[in-house]
Design a protein around this motif. Structure first.
Motif, PDB file in Angstrom:
ATOM      1  N   LEU A  83       0.846  -1.188   0.000  1.00 34.99           N
ATOM      2  CA  LEU A  83       0.000   0.000   0.000  1.00 34.99           C
ATOM      3  C   LEU A  83       0.882   1.239   0.000  1.00 34.99           C
ATOM      4  O   LEU A  83       1.860   1.315   0.753  1.00 34.99           O
ATOM      5  CB  LEU A  83      -0.914   0.005   1.228  1.00 34.99           C
ATOM      6  N   SER A  84       0.527   2.205  -0.837  1.00 32.53           N
ATOM      7  CA  SER A  84       1.302   3.444  -0.942  1.00 32.53           C
ATOM      8  C   SER A  84       0.376   4.642  -0.844  1.00 32.53           C
ATOM      9  O   SER A  84      -0.854   4.523  -1.012  1.00 32.53           O
ATOM     10  CB  SER A  84       2.059   3.495  -2.271  1.00 32.53           C
ATOM     11  N   ASP A  85       0.972   5.823  -0.598  1.00 30.84           N
ATOM     12  CA  ASP A  85       0.179   7.043  -0.655  1.00 30.84           C
ATOM     13  C   ASP A  85       0.181   7.564  -2.086  1.00 30.84           C
ATOM     14  O   ASP A  85       0.722   6.925  -3.003  1.00 30.84           O
ATOM     15  CB  ASP A  85       0.685   8.089   0.349  1.00 30.84           C
ATOM     16  N   SER A  86      -0.403   8.740  -2.319  1.00 34.57           N
ATOM     17  CA  SER A  86      -0.557   9.250  -3.676  1.00 34.57           C
ATOM     18  C   SER A  86       0.762   9.638  -4.329  1.00 34.57           C
ATOM     19  O   SER A  86       0.824   9.806  -5.549  1.00 34.57           O
ATOM     20  CB  SER A  86      -1.500  10.451  -3.671  1.00 34.57           C
ATOM     21  N   PHE A  87       1.845   9.775  -3.538  1.00 38.39           N
ATOM     22  CA  PHE A  87       3.160  10.100  -4.084  1.00 38.39           C
ATOM     23  C   PHE A  87       4.042   8.863  -4.231  1.00 38.39           C
ATOM     24  O   PHE A  87       5.211   8.957  -4.620  1.00 38.39           O
ATOM     25  CB  PHE A  87       3.861  11.133  -3.197  1.00 38.39           C
ATOM     26  N   GLY A  88       3.487   7.696  -3.896  1.00 40.11           N
ATOM     27  CA  GLY A  88       4.233   6.455  -4.040  1.00 40.11           C
ATOM     28  C   GLY A  88       4.989   6.033  -2.806  1.00 40.11           C
ATOM     29  O   GLY A  88       5.714   5.037  -2.840  1.00 40.11           O
ATOM     30  N   LYS A  89       4.865   6.778  -1.713  1.00 38.27           N
ATOM     31  CA  LYS A  89       5.536   6.398  -0.473  1.00 38.27           C
ATOM     32  C   LYS A  89       4.894   5.134   0.087  1.00 38.27           C
ATOM     33  O   LYS A  89       3.683   5.050   0.240  1.00 38.27           O
ATOM     34  CB  LYS A  89       5.444   7.524   0.547  1.00 38.27           C
ATOM     35  N   ARG A  90       5.731   4.141   0.368  1.00 37.75           N
ATOM     36  CA  ARG A  90       5.231   2.877   0.881  1.00 37.75           C
ATOM     37  C   ARG A  90       4.675   3.054   2.289  1.00 37.75           C
ATOM     38  O   ARG A  90       5.350   3.554   3.186  1.00 37.75           O
ATOM     39  CB  ARG A  90       6.337   1.817   0.890  1.00 37.75           C
ATOM     40  N   LEU A  91       3.428   2.627   2.470  1.00 42.20           N
ATOM     41  CA  LEU A  91       2.784   2.735   3.771  1.00 42.20           C
ATOM     42  C   LEU A  91       2.782   1.412   4.526  1.00 42.20           C
ATOM     43  O   LEU A  91       2.931   1.392   5.744  1.00 42.20           O
ATOM     44  CB  LEU A  91       1.330   3.201   3.596  1.00 42.20           C
ATOM     45  N   ARG A  92       2.592   0.333   3.772  1.00 47.11           N
ATOM     46  CA  ARG A  92       2.494  -0.975   4.422  1.00 47.11           C
ATOM     47  C   ARG A  92       2.621  -2.059   3.368  1.00 47.11           C
ATOM     48  O   ARG A  92       2.117  -1.921   2.240  1.00 47.11           O
ATOM     49  CB  ARG A  92       1.129  -1.116   5.103  1.00 47.11           C
ATOM     50  N   LEU A  93       3.285  -3.150   3.702  1.00 46.63           N
ATOM     51  CA  LEU A  93       3.308  -4.322   2.833  1.00 46.63           C
ATOM     52  C   LEU A  93       2.125  -5.221   3.176  1.00 46.63           C
ATOM     53  O   LEU A  93       1.610  -5.200   4.290  1.00 46.63           O
ATOM     54  CB  LEU A  93       4.619  -5.088   3.007  1.00 46.63           C
ATOM     55  N   VAL A  94       1.701  -6.017   2.189  1.00 45.28           N
ATOM     56  CA  VAL A  94       0.613  -6.975   2.384  1.00 45.28           C
ATOM     57  C   VAL A  94       1.206  -8.365   2.364  1.00 45.28           C
ATOM     58  O   VAL A  94       1.896  -8.747   1.406  1.00 45.28           O
ATOM     59  CB  VAL A  94      -0.452  -6.837   1.271  1.00 45.28           C
ATOM     60  N   HIS A  95       0.971  -9.136   3.449  1.00 43.24           N
ATOM     61  CA  HIS A  95       1.522 -10.481   3.561  1.00 43.24           C
ATOM     62  C   HIS A  95       0.408 -11.512   3.765  1.00 43.24           C
ATOM     63  O   HIS A  95      -0.655 -11.200   4.319  1.00 43.24           O
ATOM     64  CB  HIS A  95       2.500 -10.580   4.740  1.00 43.24           C
ATOM     65  N   ALA A  96       0.672 -12.731   3.342  1.00 41.92           N
ATOM     66  CA  ALA A  96      -0.251 -13.837   3.589  1.00 41.92           C
ATOM     67  C   ALA A  96      -0.158 -14.246   5.053  1.00 41.92           C
ATOM     68  O   ALA A  96       0.933 -14.369   5.606  1.00 41.92           O
ATOM     69  CB  ALA A  96       0.092 -15.025   2.692  1.00 41.92           C
TER      70      ALA A  96
END
Length: 322
Positions: free
Chosen positions: A276-289
């Motif tokens: 997940l990123s914000d509108s500028f592409g900054k990574r906010l969180r990874l998604v894991h199984a």
């Protein structure tokens, strides 16, 4: 001795023939009649009765095309038994471009219905009385909800040996044990002793060819397994993966989703599925199984809110295919 004619609505269908019937639902304010479209293939030879329904949710169009293709290939003079097909159950939702009925009721939570109830209850009652109650076996065709897509799969009561055998004959990549939901078509049909398979595949308002082909092939295999048609001339499908447990990976932040996981992918616990990123592409969180399994559904939405369902993962039963 020749077979008896098949009665539905106000008509009777002779053995060895196919006929379309419109079962009256309601009248619009203009006075135009709205009918439930039904096509009956009444075989010349004795056999079971099966019903196939689609578009119980008005935006789930994969099943409509699948029903059309199945019917186009059937010869009533060689057919054994009777097929009752309803390609569009939620006629009002479909024509309005909506998943639900005009009163916003979910038709698939309105069964078995009532002859004097709401519009949803009346449609459900009509379908139960004229179609579902006639069948020994039923196949209900669905897709993912809007903004979601599903791997071709069968959902059914796997504790019933007959239903399990039919699910395996269908040959979808995954068979998922699913509890009965109150008000659903499947639950109401089971109450009447019908073995029911619910097919899920593709996305709402999309003619996903791969999902249509899987549905058509599966229905044909079930007809052959019931000896209503000759065996299907094809390379046998791979054995279905059986699952009794599934769960959704949900967003832990609000953001723009870049999802790498694809339908049918096998994943391990804590494997990265996207981010997940914000509108500028900054990574906010990874998604894991959260655990191992197979991806059977995923969102198609680019923007997700915290708590939204992202990836649906089914766990293999005993870690083996069957």
């Amino acid at each position: 001795m020749p077979r008896e004619s098949f009665a539905i609505g106000s008509v009777r269908i002779r053995p060895g023939t196919t006929r379309e019937v419109g079962l009256p639902i309601t009248r619009l304010v203009t006075g135009s009649e709205v009918s439930l479209p039904v096509r009956v293939v009444h075989g010349r030879h004795d056999g079971p009765t099966i019903w196939v329904t689609a578009a119980t949710h008005g935006d789930e169009v994969v099943g409509i095309e699948a029903v059309r293709r199945v019917l186009a290939a059937l010869d009533p003079k060689a057919f054994r038994g009777t097929l009752v097909a309803v390609p569009i159950v939620n006629v009002l939702g479909f024509t309005a471009g909506d998943r639900y009925l005009p009163d916003r009721r979910d038709l698939n939570r309105s069964f078995p219905g009532s002859a004097r109830g709401s519009l949803a209850a009346r449609i459900a009652h009509l379908l139960m009385a004229e179609v579902i109650s006639r069948g020994d076996v039923g196949i209900d065709l669905h897709t993912g909800a809007f903004g979601r897509t599903n791997l071709p799969q069968i959902r059914a009561d796997l504790d019933d040996p007959r239903t399990l055998a039919l699910a395996q004959a269908f040959g979808a990549p995954v068979i998922l044990h699913a509890r009965l939901r109150d008000g659903s078509l499947r639950a109401a049909a089971r109450e009447r002793g019908c073995a029911v398979l619910v097919y899920e595949g593709g996305e709402a308002w999309r003619f996903d060819e791969w999902a249509i082909e899987a549905a058509v092939a599966g229905v044909r295999r079930v007809l052959a397994a019931l000896e209503m048609t000759d065996p299907v001339d094809e390379q046998p499908p791979s054995p279905s993966l059986i699952s009794r447990q599934s769960s959704w990976v949900r967003a832990r932040r609000t953001g723009i989703l870049q999802l790498d996981a694809v339908l049918g992918q096998r994943v391990e616990a804590q494997e990265r599925l996207g981010g997940l990123s914000d509108s500028f592409g900054k990574r906010l969180r990874l998604v894991h199984a959260a655990g191992p399994g197979v991806v059977i559904g995923r969102t198609t939405a680019p923007l997700v809110n915290r708590g939204d369902a992202l990836v649906h993962i089914a766990v293999e039963e005993d870690g083996h295919d069957v």
